[in-house]
Design an enzyme around this catalytic site. Structure first.
Site, short mmCIF file in Angstrom:
data_model
loop_
_atom_site.label_atom_id
_atom_site.label_comp_id
_atom_site.label_asym_id
_atom_site.label_seq_id
_atom_site.Cartn_x
_atom_site.Cartn_y
_atom_site.Cartn_z
N SER A 1 -60.42 -14.61 68.37
CA SER A 1 -60.96 -14.27 69.69
C SER A 1 -61.25 -12.78 69.81
O SER A 1 -62.30 -12.37 70.32
CB SER A 1 -59.95 -14.64 70.78
OG SER A 1 -59.86 -16.02 70.91
N GLY B 1 -67.82 -22.12 68.90
CA GLY B 1 -67.98 -22.20 70.36
C GLY B 1 -67.93 -20.82 70.99
O GLY B 1 -68.69 -20.53 71.94
N ARG C 1 -71.05 -30.06 72.29
CA ARG C 1 -70.07 -29.47 73.21
C ARG C 1 -70.72 -29.04 74.52
O ARG C 1 -71.89 -28.70 74.55
CB ARG C 1 -69.35 -28.29 72.51
CG ARG C 1 -68.53 -28.80 71.32
CD ARG C 1 -67.78 -27.71 70.63
NE ARG C 1 -66.75 -27.13 71.47
CZ ARG C 1 -65.99 -26.11 71.11
NH1 ARG C 1 -66.17 -25.55 69.92
NH2 ARG C 1 -65.07 -25.65 71.91
N SER D 1 -61.50 -21.53 81.32
CA SER D 1 -62.04 -21.27 79.98
C SER D 1 -62.35 -19.79 79.82
O SER D 1 -63.14 -19.22 80.58
CB SER D 1 -63.31 -22.10 79.79
OG SER D 1 -64.12 -21.53 78.77
N SER E 1 -56.76 -17.64 81.81
CA SER E 1 -57.04 -17.85 80.38
C SER E 1 -56.97 -16.49 79.70
O SER E 1 -56.83 -15.46 80.36
CB SER E 1 -58.43 -18.48 80.21
OG SER E 1 -59.42 -17.61 80.74
N ASP F 1 -55.22 -23.85 71.94
CA ASP F 1 -55.55 -24.19 70.56
C ASP F 1 -54.33 -24.66 69.77
O ASP F 1 -54.46 -25.09 68.62
CB ASP F 1 -56.18 -22.98 69.86
CG ASP F 1 -57.57 -22.67 70.42
OD1 ASP F 1 -58.23 -23.61 70.93
OD2 ASP F 1 -58.00 -21.50 70.36
N LYS G 1 -63.25 -29.85 72.28
CA LYS G 1 -63.14 -28.75 71.30
C LYS G 1 -63.93 -29.13 70.05
O LYS G 1 -64.80 -30.00 70.12
CB LYS G 1 -61.66 -28.47 71.00
CG LYS G 1 -60.89 -27.92 72.20
CD LYS G 1 -61.31 -26.52 72.53
CE LYS G 1 -60.57 -25.95 73.72
NZ LYS G 1 -61.15 -24.66 74.14
N ARG H 1 -58.24 -26.88 63.14
CA ARG H 1 -56.87 -26.97 63.68
C ARG H 1 -56.21 -28.31 63.28
O ARG H 1 -54.99 -28.37 63.11
CB ARG H 1 -56.87 -26.81 65.20
CG ARG H 1 -57.59 -25.56 65.67
CD ARG H 1 -56.67 -24.53 66.27
NE ARG H 1 -57.44 -23.33 66.61
CZ ARG H 1 -57.31 -22.15 66.01
NH1 ARG H 1 -56.41 -21.97 65.07
NH2 ARG H 1 -58.05 -21.12 66.37
#
Ligand code: S3P
Length: 427
Positions: free
Chosen positions: A22, A90, A118, A163, A189, A310, A337, A383
């Site tokens: 991120s 994403g 998505r 989000s 978030s 996540d 996801k 993941r």
């Protein structure tokens, strides 16, 4: 690539996970639109972070890379000569949507099969309210997305989901808009965008769950990226669930909007020592020692979910080793996801003998069933691949994972790290 994993007798060692995904995306995107030049150290090595570099280079940004170090030349983006491809990412797609909406040129952005399925309407709708000319498949709900510029103005907007990708897209668009952009969040978030914007000179204010930004030109800053807590989570769960383990995970980013997994594991009775806490590049960082533990069940819901969004698959695996029934709810976001992670987690862990029931917005996991090696698959989702790798370290017999290379989306050295900690891993 298929990988086979067996339970080692002991699990010990020290691991430094890769740079946070991120924060990496943000460091390079924000510096690309900023004034000046910046160095980014420990940039995330995964395919998603490479997708962001590819997209920015297609927009004319000069980025020189030397291992995990990048030099980014901030400046004005240019109309790309071809379609921008965000791969499986994403975060790239959503954050870049906020940037592209504020440019005066035409651009088209798409990604892989997962990206094209998505939800994008959550971004397109408010960007249109800000005056952006955005289109996409199915009336703007799905990628490919088309941006034709437009004069943006700030809006007051209630985010329908907690989000960070959506919040960050709108904060980015807000930099190019006239007037303030004011966003009300349903729950907090991750706030890496807010922290980095401030460090780069933008005026960001927070009042409870409301966050606002004023139009600004960011100033380039050097960023050193901490290790990704979402990658660290696999080793923490491996250690606390294995009967004879002690693992040290180094330099982990412990921003409080990301540490839900630590809170949840500690509430389950996990033996975690969080040491050497420090601030590096404006973000909290620590080393974490995880040891074999006796876990018990908990309930995971509400505001905690965005803080561990996540980590739900790997937390579900931990719950298989906890006494009692763990319920995870308010987590419907997991269905949209990289894969439907509620379904994938439930199916794959059930195949290994666990009791994991799928709920419409979560999972119900009853611990105390021993796991047995099985043939699992990743659904092309990093993941899920890594959760099954750790399940294999904790199960009797051999676990094979098909399409295990999906791990490289966020953690390309995951299987090498796993092999270095535990004998009996073959690919
Ligand atoms: C991310 C936010 C989360 C997370 C994703 C990365 C980010 O998504 O799942 O892996 O960098 O902003 P949402 O905020 O959309 O839930």
């Amino acid at each position: 690539m298929q990988v086979a994993v067996r339970r080692p007798r002991r699990l010990t060692g020290t691991i430094t996970p890769p740079g946070d995904k991120s924060i990496s995306h943000r460091a390079v995107i924000f510096n690309a639109i900023a004034e000046g030049e910046a160095r980014i150290n420990n940039y995330g090595p995964g395919a998603d972070c490479q997708s962001t570099l590819r997209v920015l280079r297609s927009l004319g940004t000069q980025i020189d890379s030397n291992g995990s170090s990048l030099m980014v030349q901030g400046g004005t983006l240019q109309e790309p000569i071809d379609i921008l491809n965000t791969g499986n990412s994403g975060t790239t797609t959503r954050l870049m949507a906020g940037v592209l909406a504020g440019q005066s040129f035409l651009s088209v952005m798409t990604g892989d099969r997962s990206i094209r399925s998505r939800p994008m309407g959550r971004i397109v709708d408010p960007l249109r309210l800000m005056g952006a000319q955005v289109d996409g498949r199915d009336g703007g709900k799905l990628a490919p997305l088309i941006f034709r510029g437009g004069t943006l103005h700030g809006i007051e907007y209630r985010l329908p989901v907690a989000s960070a990708q959506l919040k960050s897209a709108l904060l980015l668009a807000g930099l190019f808009a006239e007037g303030d952009t004011v966003l009300a969040q349903p729950a907090l978030s991750r706030d890496h965008t807010e922290l980095m914007f401030r460090a780069m000179g933008a005026e960001v204010t927070e009042d409870g769950l409301t966050v606002s930004v004023k139009p600004a030109r960011l100033r380039a800053i050097d960023v050193t990226i901490p290790a990704d807590i979402s990658s660290a989570a696999y080793w923490l769960v491996a250690a606390v669930c294995h009967p004879d383990a002690e693992l040290t995970v180094m330099g982990v980013g412990t921003n409080p909007t990301r540490t839900g997994i630590l809170d949840a594991l500690q509430a389950m009775g996990a033996d975690l020592s969080i040491i050497n806490e420090r601030i590096e590049g404006g973000e909290q960082v620590a080393d974490i020692i995880a040891r074999s533990s006796r876990l018990h069940s908990i309930e995971v819901a509400g505001d905690l979910i965005p803080r561990l969004v996540d980590e739900v698959p790997i937390l579900a695996l931990a719950a298989c080793f906890a006494e009692g029934t763990t319920v995870i709810c308010d987590a419907a976001e997991l269905r949209v996801k990289e894969s439907d992670r509620l379904q994938a987690t439930s199916k794959e862990l059930t195949r290994m003998g666990a009791s994991v029931e799928e709920l419409s917005d979560g999972l119900r996991i009853t611990g105390g069933h021993t796991l047995t090696g099985a043939r699992g698959r990743s659904y092309g989702d990093h993941r899920i691949a890594m959760t099954l790798g750790i399940a294999g370290l904790l199960a009797s017999g051999e676990t094979t994972i098909a399409a295990a290379d999906a791990a490289s989306i966020s953690y390309p050295s995951f299987w090498d790290d796993l092999a270095s900690l535990a004998e009996g891993v073959k690919s």
